[in-house]
Design a protein around this motif. Structure first.
Motif, short mmCIF file in Angstrom:
data_model
loop_
_atom_site.label_atom_id
_atom_site.label_comp_id
_atom_site.label_asym_id
_atom_site.label_seq_id
_atom_site.Cartn_x
_atom_site.Cartn_y
_atom_site.Cartn_z
N LEU A 7 15.01 -58.18 16.60
CA LEU A 7 13.38 -57.66 16.08
C LEU A 7 12.54 -57.84 16.92
O LEU A 7 11.25 -56.58 16.86
N SER A 8 12.46 -57.92 17.65
CA SER A 8 11.37 -57.88 19.52
C SER A 8 11.33 -56.44 19.31
O SER A 8 9.91 -55.40 19.31
N ILE A 9 12.72 -55.91 19.42
CA ILE A 9 12.25 -54.11 19.24
C ILE A 9 12.06 -53.73 17.86
O ILE A 9 11.08 -52.98 18.00
N LEU A 10 12.68 -54.22 16.56
CA LEU A 10 11.68 -53.81 16.17
C LEU A 10 9.82 -54.27 15.78
O LEU A 10 9.07 -52.98 15.12
N ILE A 11 9.19 -54.78 16.10
CA ILE A 11 7.91 -55.77 16.00
C ILE A 11 7.41 -54.65 16.66
O ILE A 11 6.31 -53.37 16.63
N THR A 12 8.12 -53.96 17.72
CA THR A 12 7.02 -52.77 19.02
C THR A 12 7.25 -52.36 18.81
O THR A 12 6.19 -51.34 18.66
N PHE A 13 8.46 -51.81 17.38
CA PHE A 13 8.24 -50.05 17.51
C PHE A 13 7.49 -50.10 16.14
O PHE A 13 6.26 -49.01 15.86
N GLY A 14 7.20 -51.37 15.33
CA GLY A 14 5.92 -50.54 14.53
C GLY A 14 4.75 -50.43 15.00
O GLY A 14 3.72 -50.17 14.63
N LEU A 15 4.19 -51.75 16.06
CA LEU A 15 3.06 -51.63 15.98
C LEU A 15 2.88 -50.34 16.43
O LEU A 15 1.36 -49.51 16.94
N THR A 16 4.26 -49.98 17.65
CA THR A 16 3.72 -48.76 18.44
C THR A 16 3.85 -47.44 17.12
O THR A 16 2.71 -46.98 17.42
#
Length: 483
Positions: free
Chosen positions: A372-381
């Motif tokens: 989930l953390s990876i997915l959120i960070t990727f989305g922000l990027t």
């Protein structure tokens, strides 16, 4: 000269043979060959721009030789500022003159005064932002007495112009790269094989991932008003993998090529799209630039020490300047500011160094929290990349507003969807390989297959796909050449 060109495919073996079989008895001859080869490599675009590299080289070499003899602090500071101002003036003229002029005129129009000012038709020298920062690091380190200035002008020329990383990095520190030009280089077969493997992976990223993604990212961004929100999301995703494949692919080729000549360059990317927060992303993305700003600007400004206001100031200065370094457009400044906003909550809550360990260490897949953390960070990027890619601020906001419309739930429609599907499959394969190899310096550093014949089948498959793509399409410039 492009890495992904026939010219470079001819150039590299010639330099390699001359380096190891003709000049191998003398370090000075090898360094001279590197200088000549680097000037030919750079001059392939425009011989006229070589004068800028030579000017920067002479200025910093001379300043540092004078610094070695100067003990008076005022004189030392004066010499340092001569180097800084000379390099930044050169960079500022070629890269930012028209930007500041246009904004100056616009500011006066806002107050009702019309000023006539003509923009100049300035061609941006390839790689000027990279080698300017590299030479500045040398001068600053000599000024701080972290490094003794070299008397060997040829070795210094080789350091400034070293062709594998000359035009798009990594931005090397003089403390790391320059001493390597004074060491005897002995050909290491295993190191050369590793270099070839990294070059292969870099070409895969550039030709099969970045260039294919560019086709659809350009189509969608250039005609964003004609497409649905769902299509625009796809366009942003294509650009996200385009810029990563393009830039990290260049770095892999540069590092791999350096290994062929017995040099070690710093790692510039460390699987950034697997980051669990924005702070970790910036420790993994364009490492040579982010650490340059950290060491030569952020820490001297006070870093994360001091009160909250100082932390806010330093964070925004670093991220905005990082954005502005990329180009003379407000989109880059907003991109930098947006990343600063992402970063601040982590800094203010002392969570910016939480994720220093390996991603999903000793596990095949991440747990739910990590995923989930990876997915959120990727989305922000991905969201931030929209500003980076947009033509201007208005284009970025219209792009985002279209994504936020009801058309987001429509099926994406654009020309060449079948080809795009093939590219998406390539991206998924790419992600799997990167994930499997995430603990190495590059994805295929460690053997993917235990059996030798499977390993060679894998390598030859990549070569065949690269060759096919190369023969059926026009080689594309690397994105960071424009920076």
């Amino acid at each position: 000269m492009l890495f992904n060109s026939i010219d470079f495919a001819i150039f590299l073996p010639i330099v390699f043979v001359l380096y190891w079989f003709i000049t191998n008895k003398s370090i000075k001859l090898q360094n001279l060959l590197i200088v000549v080869a680097s000037y030919v490599f750079y001059g392939w675009w425009s011989w006229g721009f070589l004068s800028i590299i030579i000017f920067s080289t002479v200025i910093d070499y001379t300043v540092c030789r004078l610094l070695s003899k100067a003990e008076n602090n005022i004189k030392r500071k004066l010499l340092l500022w001569i180097s800084i101002l000379a390099n930044l003036a050169m960079l500022g003229f070629f890269k930012y003159y028209n930007f500041f002029l246009d904004n100056f005129v616009t500011a006066f129009l806002f107050f009702g005064k019309d000023i006539e000012a003509n923009s100049l038709n300035i061609i941006l020298p390839v790689g000027i932002s990279f080698y300017t920062f590299q030479t500045l690091s040398y001068t600053i380190d000599v000024y701080k007495r972290k490094l003794k200035p070299t008397k060997d002008f040829i070795a210094f020329c080789a350091f400034v112009s070293f062709f594998p990383q000359l035009v798009a990095g990594p931005i090397e520190r003089a403390t790391h790269l320059l001493p390597q030009f004074f060491r005897k280089r002995v050909f290491d077969y295993s190191n050369a094989v590793d270099g070839m493997r990294q070059i292969l992976w870099g070409l895969f990223k550039k030709i099969l991932i970045a260039d294919n993604c560019a086709r659809y990212a350009n189509l969608i961004f250039n005609n964003s008003a004609d497409y649905s929100g769902s299509t625009l999301v796809l366009g942003a995703l294509f650009f996200t993998f385009q810029i990563y494949g393009d830039f990290s692919g260049y770095s892999d080729i540069a590092i791999g090529t350096s290994k062929l000549f017995g040099f070690d360059l710093m790692q510039n990317f460390n699987f950034p799209y697997f980051s669990r927060d924005i702070a970790e992303f910036w420790r993994r993305w364009h490492i040579s630039l982010s650490t340059w700003f950290r060491d030569y600007l952020y820490i001297p400004l006070g870093g994360s020490r001091g009160n909250t206001l100082m932390k806010l100031r330093n964070t925004f200065i670093i991220f905005i300047l990082s954005g502005f370094w990329h180009g003379a457009n407000w989109t880059f400044i907003v991109w930098g500011a947006l990343n600063a906003i992402y970063f601040l909550p982590l800094l203010l809550t002392n969570r910016n160094r939480n994720n220093l360990d390996a991603i999903a260490k000793d596990k095949l897949i991440p747990d739910f929290k990590e995923f989930l953390s990876i997915l959120i960070t990727f989305g922000l990027t991905v969201f931030a990349w929209i500003f980076f890619r947009a033509e201007n601020i208005g284009h970025a906001f219209s792009y985002i507003s279209k994504i936020c419309s009801s058309s987001l739930f429509e099926i994406p429609k654009f020309p060449g969807r079948l080809g795009a599907l093939t590219t998406i499959i390539l991206i998924l394969i790419f992600i799997l390989i990167e994930w499997y190899g995430r603990h190495g310096k590059y994805a295929i550093e460690k053997t993917l297959f235990k059996k030798r014949y499977l390993r060679w089948c894998f390598y030859y498959t990549i070569v065949i796909f690269i060759a096919y793509s190369f023969m059926t399409s026009i080689p594309q410039d690397f994105i960071y050449f424009q920076f």
